[in-house]
Write an enzyme that holds these catalytic residues in place. Structure first.
Site, mmCIF file in Angstrom:
data_model
loop_
_atom_site.group_PDB
_atom_site.id
_atom_site.type_symbol
_atom_site.label_atom_id
_atom_site.label_comp_id
_atom_site.label_asym_id
_atom_site.label_seq_id
_atom_site.Cartn_x
_atom_site.Cartn_y
_atom_site.Cartn_z
ATOM 1 C CE1 TYR A 183 -1.164 -4.565 -8.275
ATOM 2 C CE2 TYR A 183 0.104 -3.089 -9.690
ATOM 3 C CZ TYR A 183 -0.096 -3.711 -8.478
ATOM 4 O OH TYR A 183 0.770 -3.473 -7.445
ATOM 5 C CE1 TYR A 194 3.572 -5.219 -0.454
ATOM 6 C CE2 TYR A 194 3.853 -3.110 0.645
ATOM 7 C CZ TYR A 194 3.169 -3.920 -0.224
ATOM 8 O OH TYR A 194 2.079 -3.436 -0.860
ATOM 9 C CE LYS A 211 -0.445 -4.689 -4.338
ATOM 10 N NZ LYS A 211 0.999 -4.634 -3.978
ATOM 11 C CB VAL A 216 3.251 3.448 -2.278
ATOM 12 C CG1 VAL A 216 4.252 2.351 -2.072
ATOM 13 C CG2 VAL A 216 2.464 3.267 -3.541
ATOM 14 C CB SER A 232 -0.503 -2.096 -1.794
ATOM 15 O OG SER A 232 0.397 -2.071 -2.867
HETATM 16 N N1 GLN Z 1 0.480 0.466 -7.467
HETATM 17 C C1 GLN Z 1 1.647 0.320 -6.633
HETATM 18 C C2 GLN Z 1 2.705 -0.473 -7.348
HETATM 19 O O1 GLN Z 1 2.400 -1.401 -8.007
HETATM 20 C C3 GLN Z 1 1.253 -0.327 -5.351
HETATM 21 C C4 GLN Z 1 2.420 -0.565 -4.442
HETATM 22 C C5 GLN Z 1 2.098 -0.337 -2.982
HETATM 23 O O2 GLN Z 1 1.147 0.321 -2.610
HETATM 24 N N2 GLN Z 1 2.967 -0.854 -2.124
HETATM 25 O O3 GLN Z 1 3.885 -0.184 -7.264
#
Ligand code: GLN
Length: 313
Positions: free
Chosen positions: A195, A247, A71, A265, A68
């Site tokens: 994505y 988050y 992003k 993650v 993420s």
């Molecule tokens: N690719 C992961 C997902 O969509 C990214 C989530 C994350 O890093 N928090 O679940």
């Protein structure tokens, strides 16, 4: 050691050693099977200051799945492409929910809360994809990161992308649901494909800290001189990182670290000390909110020792 002129090299090295010795390492993400293979014993940290000086500790040169954290960069690209029109299909409020929550989307007519929860990031990816082919779009995202980090060795880990594609039913559900509200313009499998692949970009802490440097420096590279975004936009991206970057753990991160940060993650965190430095940490074990446990602890230590915070001096 004065708070304005800390011995950063020594500090990073000490923090890396302390983190490596700790036994509370959190749990490695398992819902993307490929990520579960990563050894939780890793710890890496890199800090780039505004003179372009890099200080590293631990596994700072080992690539990991940025997930993420990508992003931040897709948001930057989307804002560059459509500017404030982006905010028609994604909000700017913290969610207080899990990163892959479905429930909030129904309340909000398919418009995701912010660009960092999964639904919001997927909507941002869809915006960049519009008018292009998936392969082209992915190439653009990868080249943007290579350009920012000044490092062409940055790559997409296709095994991680395939692993997430095989198991990404919840992201597929989120995307289909947004599509039913007309928020997603492209075919769901195209948007999701891009994505999953940008989440699967692999970078080291050193590369990531370099890539984030423009956010610490009013939108421009402090040494190479080029402008990436306006200073106003850099401030706003930092604001979103602070309020939404972790988050439902964003409040805790702001309280403990006091710097804008974006987690993934894969266990990475990119943190920005505006006017001072860009910092990347990597510790694969996560806490209950899906954010790197020791990554956060390490940044908390750095903030404590330097006195850096956006909330005071
Ligand atoms: N690719 C992961 C997902 O969509 C990214 C989530 C994350 O890093 N928090 O679940």
């Amino acid at each position: 050691m004065s708070k304005t002129d800390p011995d950063l090299a020594k500090m990073i090295d000490e923090i890396a050693q302390e983190m490596r010795a700790r036994t509370d390492r959190g749990r490695v993400a398992s819902y993307i099977p490929e990520l579960e293979k990563v050894d939780p014993a890793h710890f890496g940290m890199a800090l780039v200051d505004l003179d372009g000086q890099v200080h590293v500790g631990g596994d700072a040169d080992l690539p990991f799945s940025i997930q993420s954290i990508s992003k931040v960069f897709t948001l930057t690209l989307a804002l560059g492409r459509v500017g404030d029109r982006l905010w028609r299909k994604v909000g700017r409020e913290p969610s207080g929910n899990k990163f892959n929550s479905i429930v909030q989307l129904e309340h909000e007519q398919g418009v995701p809360r912010n660009p960092f929860v999964n639904a919001g990031a997927i909507a941002v990816t869809d915006e960049i994809l519009s008018g292009r082919q998936p392969r082209e779009t992915l190439g653009e995202i990868l080249r943007f990161l290579q350009f920012l980090a000044d490092d062409e060795t940055i790559y997409i880990d296709h095994e991680v992308a395939a692993s997430e594609k095989r198991t990404g039913f919840r992201n597929a559900a989120l995307t289909n649901y947004m599509k039913s509200f007309g928020v997603i313009e492209n075919p769901v499998e195209y948007t999701l494909g891009v994505y999953f692949h940008h989440c699967a970009i692999a970078m080291s802490c050193r590369q990531l800290a370099n890539a984030g440097l423009f956010l610490a420096s009013d939108g421009r590279h402090p040494v190479r001189g080029h402008s990436v975004v306006s200073s106003e936009r850099a401030r706003r991206i930092n604001a979103l990182m602070m309020t939404c970057g972790h988050y439902d753990g964003s409040g805790e991160f702001a309280y403990r670290v006091g710097l804008p940060g974006k987690s993934g993650v894969g266990g990475g965190i990119l943190a920005i000390a505006p006017g001072r430095a860009s910092i990347a940490v990597w510790a694969p074990g996560l806490d209950e909110t899906g954010n790197s446990h020791l990554g956060r602890v390490a940044l908390e230590e750095l903030a404590k020792r330097t006195g850096w915070s956006v909330f005071g001096r």
